[in-house]
Design an enzyme around this catalytic site. Structure first.
Site, PDB file in Angstrom:
ATOM      1  N   SER A 118       0.914  -1.149   0.025  1.00 33.24           N
ATOM      2  CA  SER A 118       0.110   0.029   0.162  1.00 33.24           C
ATOM      3  C   SER A 118       0.902   1.434  -0.087  1.00 33.24           C
ATOM      4  O   SER A 118       0.430   2.357   0.017  1.00 33.24           O
ATOM      5  CB  SER A 118      -1.021  -0.068   1.415  1.00 33.24           C
ATOM      6  OG  SER A 118      -0.056  -0.207   2.426  1.00 33.24           O
ATOM      7  N   GLU A 151      -6.502  -1.736  -7.006  1.00 36.22           N
ATOM      8  CA  GLU A 151      -5.126  -0.605  -7.784  1.00 36.22           C
ATOM      9  C   GLU A 151      -4.518  -1.588  -8.538  1.00 36.22           C
ATOM     10  O   GLU A 151      -3.868  -2.463  -7.931  1.00 36.22           O
ATOM     11  CB  GLU A 151      -4.764   0.345  -6.820  1.00 36.22           C
ATOM     12  CG  GLU A 151      -5.604   1.500  -6.260  1.00 36.22           C
ATOM     13  CD  GLU A 151      -4.909   2.322  -5.195  1.00 36.22           C
ATOM     14  OE1 GLU A 151      -4.941   3.449  -5.268  1.00 36.22           O
ATOM     15  OE2 GLU A 151      -4.249   1.672  -4.426  1.00 36.22           O
ATOM     16  N   ASN A 189      -4.751   6.056  -1.418  1.00 33.94           N
ATOM     17  CA  ASN A 189      -4.216   6.580  -0.129  1.00 33.94           C
ATOM     18  C   ASN A 189      -3.638   8.085  -0.451  1.00 33.94           C
ATOM     19  O   ASN A 189      -3.516   8.689   0.424  1.00 33.94           O
ATOM     20  CB  ASN A 189      -2.892   5.667   0.140  1.00 33.94           C
ATOM     21  CG  ASN A 189      -3.436   4.506   0.948  1.00 33.94           C
ATOM     22  OD1 ASN A 189      -4.610   4.609   1.647  1.00 33.94           O
ATOM     23  ND2 ASN A 189      -2.689   3.525   0.934  1.00 33.94           N
TER      24      ASN A 189
END
Length: 495
Positions: A118, A151, A189
């Site tokens: 991430s 993603e 994010n």
């Protein structure tokens, strides 16, 4: 096409990835350095499938077939023959690099290696591989089967065919695949920084407390949770680290500046729900939130100033409305402002600042209203205005002076961040809006939100914030500025 997928890491994300693709008809092989974790993960996934059978979501035969497609592995060598391997292990670059190097000695030359990272750059993970062209990011969200988004992140060396194969795999499992460039925070994010950092900034300025911010964001803006509730949910130790990492990776761009409120809380171990105390207390696992303040019992004449018309004007029908700001009855001077604070508006309009208050026209006034006062607004005026705006039973948040109130600031920064993601070419406008809607749970994507408010108005809010505060974090994205000046939708690509 059915694929043999290896998953490394039997934690929450790994087991979710296994369940998702097993349900989509693929064969799964699960490996973890801890054999007990593999056993526990397989048991967990089997239990989730049994729940679907019990609820009638799938037949017992289908459930058995899904479970039968999952195999536990005791060694990385068992992943030989996989079409693709997805790692979901600890967020350490050196560990991921070593794992991918080990995998290259096991899998076939055309096997895709994907990371569920991430925060780490895909290009850095791939840099130690002999074949970096087959390495990409495949970032899911927790819980994987329910959060219908992933993603797909190509590194600098990733072959285009790898990206397309991963997108097809995700979409075949019923999730939305969004392509994001290998940039800090990728797409979701990155986009989420606006809500967190601006909420923290509002509290730093003393405009209102964390409870006030969350209530305005939840009820006035229609989000599922406010930024401080989200910080408590994800854990301040995790979110604080991500905020600092993205800020540093963007070379300390003021737009992503973390807050000085975070380090002392981390140092005190106030991480949120998992420590039973963060910004809120959770003594029994339930959030403790203070009661709403009592509505004052006060009546006062009111003068309706700039911007107070239509639905906002109707709020005052049960009170005495006067025609002049200098009426001898000493009325409340009520304004509806965009991007301005009460102090600046009172000076600009030549009004008595001790009687000036403002209502935010951007929020949902049927759910919550925001009342803003200047530093010198008389308490009796504030109480009377509070009573006026709450006279039909709708809750009112009273805040200190702030250019753009709370909601306008938050919304403008969300839109501006989405615009900057588009300007940098990190993702397409459609993918930006879809990812933010699904991944962050916002009512609408940032570009569609900007079009709803009006790009010119968002631009004006940001310019006012930058002018009044002097803070470069509010500088408008070129994507926003140009489309606002040309009258183009924010979701429109350049010709």
């Amino acid at each position: 096409m059915m694929t043999v997928i290896g998953v490394i890491g039997a934690g929450v994300m790994g087991r979710g990835i296994v369940q998702l693709f097993a349900q989509a008809g693929h064969t799964l092989r699960l490996y973890d350095a801890n054999p007990d974790a593999v056993t526990e993960a397989c048991t967990f996934v089997a239990g989730m499938i049994d729940r679907q059978v019990a609820k009638g979501g799938v037949t017992a035969e289908v459930g058995a077939a899904i479970a039968g497609r999952i195999a536990a592995c005791s060694a990385i060598a068992d992943l030989a023959g996989c079409t693709m391997v997805i790692e979901a292990i600890v967020e350490r670059l050196d560990v991921k690099q070593a794992l991918f190097a080990e995998l290259e000695a096991v899998v076939d030359a055309d096997c895709i290696l994907a990371s569920n990272t991430s925060s780490l750059l895909i290009s850095a993970i791939a840099s130690k591989c002999a074949h970096p062209e087959r390495v990409a990011g495949l970032h899911f969200f927790n819980p994987v089967p329910l959060m219908k988004l992933a993603e797909v992140i190509p590194g600098v060396m990733t072959a285009p065919a790898v990206t397309e194969r991963l997108k097809a795999l995700v979409e075949g499992a019923g999730h939305r695949a969004v392509a994001a460039a290998d940039q800090p925070g990728f797409l979701v994010n990155h986009a989420g920084r606006a809500l967190y950092t601006e909420g923290l900034r509002v509290v730093e300025e003393g405009v209102t407390d964390h409870v006030g911010v969350d209530r305005i964001v939840r009820e006035g803006m229609g989000c599922r949770m406010g930024p401080f509730e989200l910080l408590d949910l994800t854990g301040l130790d995790v979110s604080g680290s991500v905020m600092q990492s993205i800020y540093d990776q963007f070379l300390q761009d003021p737009r992503y500046r973390p807050s000085a409120l975070i380090p002392p809380r981390i140092a005190a171990g106030l991480y949120g729900r998992k420590t039973k105390r963060g910004f809120y207390a959770y003594p029994d696992g339930q959030k403790q939130e203070p009661a709403e303040p009592d509505v004052p019992e006060a009546r006062h004449p009111v003068w309706l100033g700039e911007g107070v018309d239509g639905a906002l004007g109707k709020l005052c029908e049960n009170f005495t409305v006067v025609d002049r700001s200098d009426d001898p009855s000493d009325p409340i001077l009520l304004l509806a402002l965009w991007g301005e604070d009460v102090t600046a508006a009172a000076v600009r309009l030549g009004l008595d600042p001790t009687r000036c208050v403002a209502i935010d026209p951007v929020t949902d006034v049927a759910r919550r209203r925001t009342l803003m006062k200047s530093p010198v607004t008389r308490p009796a005026i504030v109480d009377a205005a509070h009573a006026l705006l709450a006279s039909d039973g709708i809750k009112v948040s009273v805040i200190g002076d702030s250019p753009g109130f709370v909601a306008q600031r938050m919304l403008a920064m969300i839109v501006n961040t989405g615009c900057e993601i588009a300007q940098r070419g990190i993702a397409s406008p459609d993918d930006i809006d879809a990812a933010v809607r699904i991944g962050l749970g916002y009512p609408t994507g940032p570009l569609a939100l900007g079009d709803r408010i009006g790009a010119a108005r968002v631009l004006a809010i940001l310019e006012s914030l930058q002018r009044i505060t002097g803070d470069p974090r509010y500088r408008p994205s070129l994507w926003l500025r140009r489309r606002a000046l040309l009258g183009l939708p924010l979701g429109q690509q350049a010709a």
